[in-house]
Scaffold this motif. Sequence first.
Motif, short mmCIF file in Angstrom:
data_model
loop_
_atom_site.label_atom_id
_atom_site.label_comp_id
_atom_site.label_asym_id
_atom_site.label_seq_id
_atom_site.Cartn_x
_atom_site.Cartn_y
_atom_site.Cartn_z
N THR A 54 12.82 45.26 35.70
CA THR A 54 13.71 46.42 35.45
C THR A 54 13.96 46.38 33.64
OG1 THR A 54 14.98 46.52 37.43
CG2 THR A 54 15.97 47.23 35.64
N GLU A 58 12.76 49.39 31.24
CA GLU A 58 13.82 50.30 30.46
C GLU A 58 13.51 49.81 29.12
OE1 GLU A 58 15.52 52.57 31.79
OE2 GLU A 58 14.79 52.21 33.74
N LYS A 156 20.71 50.43 33.95
CA LYS A 156 20.15 51.83 33.56
C LYS A 156 21.09 52.85 32.93
CE LYS A 156 16.77 51.47 37.23
NZ LYS A 156 16.00 52.27 38.34
N ARG A 207 8.68 46.24 43.24
CA ARG A 207 8.33 47.54 42.65
C ARG A 207 6.76 47.88 42.96
NH1 ARG A 207 11.06 49.87 38.16
NH2 ARG A 207 12.98 48.52 37.86
#
Length: 237
Positions: A54, A58, A156, A207
Motif C-alpha cells: 500500500t 501510494e 489513503k 493485490r
Amino acid sequence: MSLPSIGDILMLSQLAWKIGRAFTAGRKGAPAEFLDVETAINGLAKALKLLAETLFAEADNGVLSKADNDTKSGVATILLSCQRTLQDLDSLLDQYQVITKQRTSGGFTIERSWSDLVLATYQTMMWTSEGGNIQALRNMVNMHTSTIALTMQASKSLSRLESTVSPMASKVDDIRDTGGDLNDKLEEVHRVVVGINGETPRIPPARDGGDDSRPPSSLRLDTRQQDNRSPESFTTA
C-alpha cells in the motif's frame, strides 16, 4: 523516532513468515496452541506485506510523508512494537528449537523441531518479554495484525491516518511499560481499534491474487529509492 522504509516493513514480513513456518515445524501432532500462534503469525506476515504494498502504491501521493510528526511517530511506534515481538520470538526459536539432519536419497535435509522441554512445559513457560503465556503471545500477535491492518486502511487519507494512528500508538506503547496485566493492556488496544473501525480489521486478499504462503521477498517492489536501513534503524530518533 524515524519512519521505517518499505524495505524495513518487508524485512519484518519476511521474519514473520519465517517464524510462522518454523512454529509447528517437525511435529505433525503439534499442540493446538502452536497451530493457533502459527495462524496468527501468518496473518501478521500478510498484514505487513500488504502495508508495504500500500505504501509503495501510494508513494506518489505520499500521505504518510505529509502527516504530522505525532502520526509519523505513532506509525513507527506500532511497527517497532511488532519488530520487538518478532525478534523476541526469533530468539526463542533459536534457543528452544532443535536442528537435525535427515538423510535422504539425494543427500540431507535440515529439520527444525521444538525441544522436548518446550513441548512438556509450553503451557506454563513465558512466551513474551512481558511474561505472557502462549495465549498472551497469540493475542499479542493478533494485536499487531489489527493495528497494522488499520494503519494500512487509513493510509489513503491524511485526515483518517492522523485520527487513527495516535490513539492506537499510545495504547501500544503502554504495553511495554512495567506494571499492569498484559492481557488487560492488549484488550485495551483491541477496544481502541474496534472503537475506531467498528470491528476488528479484516485483511484483504493479496493485490496480485497470488499465493499468500509464498515468502514476502517475492514481492516485485522497486525499493531502490528507499534507503537500505536495517529494521533496527527506526528504534531511535
